[in-house]
Design an enzyme around this catalytic site. Sequence first.
Site, PDB file in Angstrom:
ATOM      1  N   GLN A 115       4.368  25.082  36.388  1.00  0.00           N
ATOM      2  CA  GLN A 115       4.168  24.942  37.833  1.00  0.00           C
ATOM      3  C   GLN A 115       5.416  25.377  38.597  1.00  0.00           C
ATOM      4  OE1 GLN A 115       2.136  21.406  39.666  1.00  0.00           O
ATOM      5  NE2 GLN A 115       4.186  20.898  40.365  1.00  0.00           N
ATOM      6  N   TYR A 117       6.746  25.161  41.804  1.00  0.00           N
ATOM      7  CA  TYR A 117       6.757  24.562  43.141  1.00  0.00           C
ATOM      8  C   TYR A 117       8.191  24.294  43.618  1.00  0.00           C
ATOM      9  CZ  TYR A 117       1.724  23.542  43.730  1.00  0.00           C
ATOM     10  OH  TYR A 117       0.367  23.638  43.914  1.00  0.00           O
ATOM     11  N   GLU A 235      -3.428  16.014  40.400  1.00  0.00           N
ATOM     12  CA  GLU A 235      -2.338  15.640  39.496  1.00  0.00           C
ATOM     13  C   GLU A 235      -2.394  14.176  39.096  1.00  0.00           C
ATOM     14  OE1 GLU A 235       2.470  16.426  39.187  1.00  0.00           O
ATOM     15  OE2 GLU A 235       1.529  16.307  41.159  1.00  0.00           O
ATOM     16  N   SER A 360       9.577  11.916  45.921  1.00  0.00           N
ATOM     17  CA  SER A 360      10.417  10.723  45.972  1.00  0.00           C
ATOM     18  C   SER A 360       9.718   9.585  46.708  1.00  0.00           C
ATOM     19  CB  SER A 360      11.740  11.042  46.672  1.00  0.00           C
ATOM     20  OG  SER A 360      11.513  11.286  48.051  1.00  0.00           O
TER      21      SER A 360
END
Length: 381
Positions: A115, A117, A235, A360
Amino acid sequence: MDFGFTAEDETFRAEAREWLATHAEGAGDRRTWERHLGKAGWIGLGWGETGYGNRTATLTQQVAWAEEYARSPAPPRSGHIGENLLAPTLLAHGTDDQKSRFLPPIAAGDELWCQGYSEPDAGSDLAGVRTTAVREPQGTYRITGQKIWTSLAHEADWCFVLARTDPGSRRHHGLSFLLVPMDQPGRIEVRPIRQLTGTSDFNEVFFDGARARVEHLVGGEGAGWRVAMSLLGFERGVSTLAQQIGFAQELADVVRTAVATGAVHDPVLRDRLVRQWAELRTMRFNALRTLGRPGDAGAPSAAKLLWGGWHQRLGELAMQVRGAAASAGPVDWTPSAPYELDASQHLFLFSRADTIYGGSDQIQRTIIAERVLGLPRELKG
């Protein structure tokens, strides 16, 4: 949703458990294992009647498979990024040609994905992506930039990359979702990142004029943010419940250590152990409750907040129940020998990142505040 397991689900679970018990031991390298899973029909259970996957399974049967896999001695999956993230995204946003090209090799375990990102200045704030993709006359995009914390990039055949295709755009606008082959010597460089644990699960990936074909643009040019957010919604689905099986095993190890060391007789530590058990049960019930409610904007963020903090506290407990011995090496370790972390030390060090990676805690709270509670949006500099 009234979530429960039927008799058919339990039959499916028993079949999965028996197959794993027979084949998981001595599975070999991870790529060979992926192909073994694909040949046996265990990849793509959640793709429904698309014709691209293997066997089909209901949502509850997918949960049963994920839980039995987590309980088995099978190796960690290398193909989960392709199977659980890219595949449902292509089913939702891809063209027929893209589905025909990419889904069968994922189902067979033949092609592995990573991925693209996060970037050095665009981690939890993903809209700050700076990697660029310039369209060329020959029908390709030329990609330049850097990605970081890229899991399994050193093993992957392909990477789905969020890049800026409109040079004058800012934030969520002008981004596109591209499928990029990793086998481009001189154009893509992968550098492993050594972690506190001494392992290198993550990587930096440098794109220096890497190419992606125009027909491998998913969702249309400029639609990358919509596609990327759709992918993130996949996800934290069934895999969350499997993750909790691993958490339960780690908690059981901490409890056994507390009994062996006598730390369980400390009322404060004993209370914390009981609280960890109760919170884990609550997380499971919440995950089951929300699994059948797609589109709940706050559920993924709430789940991430719950398990990230829980797992980090478990790592701290793993050290506390061992006392001073937690900071020492193995019993037979000498300064001239390589230092190897034991399981509890690895748990403690790795879990320090739980409240950061995958978004986060601050980002998750902002999402809940703005998208669920309707509070004023955070000012951007």
